[in-house]
Write an enzyme that holds these catalytic residues in place. Structure first.
Site, mmCIF file in Angstrom:
data_model
loop_
_atom_site.group_PDB
_atom_site.id
_atom_site.type_symbol
_atom_site.label_atom_id
_atom_site.label_comp_id
_atom_site.label_asym_id
_atom_site.label_seq_id
_atom_site.Cartn_x
_atom_site.Cartn_y
_atom_site.Cartn_z
ATOM 1 N N SER A 185 -15.820 28.210 2.301
ATOM 2 C CA SER A 185 -15.313 27.025 1.592
ATOM 3 C C SER A 185 -15.848 26.898 0.173
ATOM 4 O O SER A 185 -15.243 26.201 -0.645
ATOM 5 C CB SER A 185 -15.676 25.757 2.361
ATOM 6 O OG SER A 185 -14.994 25.725 3.580
ATOM 7 N N ASP B 227 -8.451 25.086 2.126
ATOM 8 C CA ASP B 227 -9.232 26.115 1.440
ATOM 9 C C ASP B 227 -9.106 27.457 2.149
ATOM 10 O O ASP B 227 -9.136 28.512 1.542
ATOM 11 C CB ASP B 227 -10.689 25.679 1.267
ATOM 12 C CG ASP B 227 -11.307 25.128 2.540
ATOM 13 O OD1 ASP B 227 -10.604 25.028 3.582
ATOM 14 O OD2 ASP B 227 -12.507 24.803 2.510
ATOM 15 N N HIS C 5 -13.681 31.134 10.448
ATOM 16 C CA HIS C 5 -12.496 30.960 9.613
ATOM 17 C C HIS C 5 -11.474 32.048 9.915
ATOM 18 O O HIS C 5 -11.800 33.079 10.499
ATOM 19 C CB HIS C 5 -12.888 31.021 8.130
ATOM 20 C CG HIS C 5 -13.811 29.917 7.720
ATOM 21 N ND1 HIS C 5 -14.435 29.875 6.498
ATOM 22 C CD2 HIS C 5 -14.211 28.809 8.382
ATOM 23 C CE1 HIS C 5 -15.173 28.783 6.424
ATOM 24 N NE2 HIS C 5 -15.066 28.117 7.547
#
Ligand SMILES: [Mg+2]
Ligand SMILES: [Zn+2]
Length: 484
Positions: A109, A355, A445
């Site tokens: 991020s 993001d 992620h």
């Protein structure tokens, strides 16, 4: 009950096309399809100069999260869900965004928020510095700082606002106002002694000292624990007119016309998840913070730049708990609705993006309207819904939502999955927590592209497949800045 948009005509037809069609009514689908094309034909590019820009970042809100969030939101209001649209899904323009960091295929991020806020991609874990500097190297960071969008906006007299549900010093909000060799240097205690010696400053200190211009006008979020007494007293002496607030009541009581500078720190660390809130919760919601921030910033004649983060979508995903993440998406969507209702799209550009994505999947062949947090119940051979959940080859049912990795990982025989709202969805790989405690598992992620939704001046530049740093350049074009 979520109030729906008061939609401009071109978006209204678009929304109706999604909201009323039923699978068994071919005429409705057909009419809705032609109405959508008609609405698209009526979209005229808005080439006025933007006075205000609001950048909404749903941390970790990849495409699967948007789809599941839309169904969750629709089902929470009694619909089948698939036909629903989240507030920002009615925006006229979209693009796909490539999120990788300069040194990492699946990003973090800090690097991604830096790309949006500085116009250049950089390494994972760093804030407001170029890829020439290595993570956690103070002297290299000091030599390779790059101005943020908010810093440039402040030189033009724009008021700056930052709103988040995480610590205000966490990576995404920090990328608006800070330059740091490491996203984890949030408070003075987080910096190694040699970094302090070389002149690196904590992210919290940079928030308070933000320049040029009169400092950050509105900062609302969590993270009180990162501000020691001396930092808070320097905030007070820099902003004698300022209001330092700590709860929802104080936020609600603020008169936007007389608020001065506002620093709202509503939790020692991250703010409470929507799922954990009760009638006793003294923290404002993201929508309430967004509303107040816009009301305050709107008093600046030259306009404003506001970044609003739905920061806990990501953290719920890391825990592997989809039900928690989707409640955060629902609140994020409500915050965007709130902004949409308050601003004039003639002079305000609203961008909504993520993001990065997560390892989150939506799969199996559930029937239409199947509860989104539920077990997969399929259709029979004629396409009508069965009344018992499908079984996998191991004899167990399975949920529609799952993760590729994380704390829900099943080693050994798979138990029957839970469908409770706070259940961990089942996963494959028990990946370690990358950031905190390596003995705990955390979901990771995901590396695929994320969506960008846009409305207002120059929103038609949100088009095609773009690199993430292009978001900065869309914003600077919308403000009418000359390319250097
Ligand atoms: Mg974040
Ligand atoms: Zn994350």
């Amino acid at each position: 009950m979520v109030t729906r948009f008061v939609l401009p005509a071109f978006i209204l037809a678009f929304a109706l096309s999604c909201g009323t069609a039923q699978a068994d009514e071919p005429d409705v689908w057909f009419a809705a399809g032609t109405a959508t094309v008609k609405a698209r034909l009526a979209v005229k590019p808005n080439t006025r100069k933007a006075k205000n820009i609001i950048l909404f970042i749903g941390d970790g809100m990849g495409v699967t999260t948007v789809t599941a969030g839309r169904i969750f939101d629709g089902q929470s209001r009694g619909g089948q869900g698939e036909e629903n649209a989240l507030s920002f899904e009615n925006f006229p323009h979209t693009a796909l965004v490539k999120t990788y960091n300069s040194n990492q295929q699946v990003p973090d991020s800090a690097g991604t928020a830096s790309a949006m806020n500085t116009g250049v991609k950089t390494r994972a874990g760093v804030l407001g510095i170029t890829a020439a500097a290595h993570r956690a190297n103070c002297s290299e960071a000091l030599a390779n700082s790059v101005p943020t969008f908010a810093e440039r906006a402040a030189t033009q007299g724009k008021a700056i606002g930052v709103v988040t549900t995480t610590r205000i010093t966490h990576a995404t909000p920090a990328a608006v106002y800070a330059h740091s060799a490491d996203r984890e240097w949030e408070g003075a205690d987080d910096l190694p002694p040699d970094a302090l010696q070389q002149g690196c400053k904590s992210i919290a200190q940079q928030l308070i000292e933000f320049s040029p211009g009169p400092g950050i006008a509105v900062a609302l979020g969590g993270g009180r624990g990162k501000f020691d007494a001396s930092l808070l007293s320097s905030w007070r002496s820099r902003f004698p007119d300022g209001r330092l607030i700590a709860d929802r009541t104080a936020l609600a009581a603020l008169d936007p016309a007389k608020a001065g500078h506002v620093l709202g720190l509503f939790n020692k660390s991250h703010m409470a998840y929507m799922q954990d809130r009760t009638a006793q919760t003294t923290e404002p919601t993201l929508s309430e913070m967004t509303a107040k921030a816009i009301e305050i910033l709107s008093h600046t004649k030259q306009g404003y730049f506001l970044m609003v983060e739905g920061g806990r979508i990501d953290q719920a995903h890391h825990e592997g708990v989809a039900g928690k993440a989707l409640l955060e998406v629902q609140e994020f969507s409500k915050a965007i609705q709130t902004a949409f209702d308050k601003v004039d799209l003639k002079d305000t550009l609203i961008l909504v993006t993520a993001d990065h994505s997560h390892s989150f999947t939506m799969a199996g062949y559930p029937t239409r309207g199947n509860p989104i947090l539920g077990l997969v119940t399929e259709n029979d051979e004629h396409g009508d819904p069965l009344d018992v959940p499908a079984l996998a080859l191991d004899g167990q049912p399975f949920t529609t939502l799952g993760y590729y990795n994380g704390p829900g990982a099943v080693t050994g025989p798979r138990p029957a999955p839970s469908t409770a709202a706070n259940a961990k969805q089942q996963a494959l790989i028990p990946t370690a927590d990358h950031f905190a405690n390596a003995t705990n598992s955390a979901e990771t992620h995901g590396g695929e592209d994320v969506p960008l939704y846009a409305a207002g001046p120059w929103s038609h530049l949100a088009d095609g497949v773009i690199e993430q740093n292009v978001i900065y350049h869309i914003m600077s074009h919308a403000y009418g800045w000359r390319t250097p």
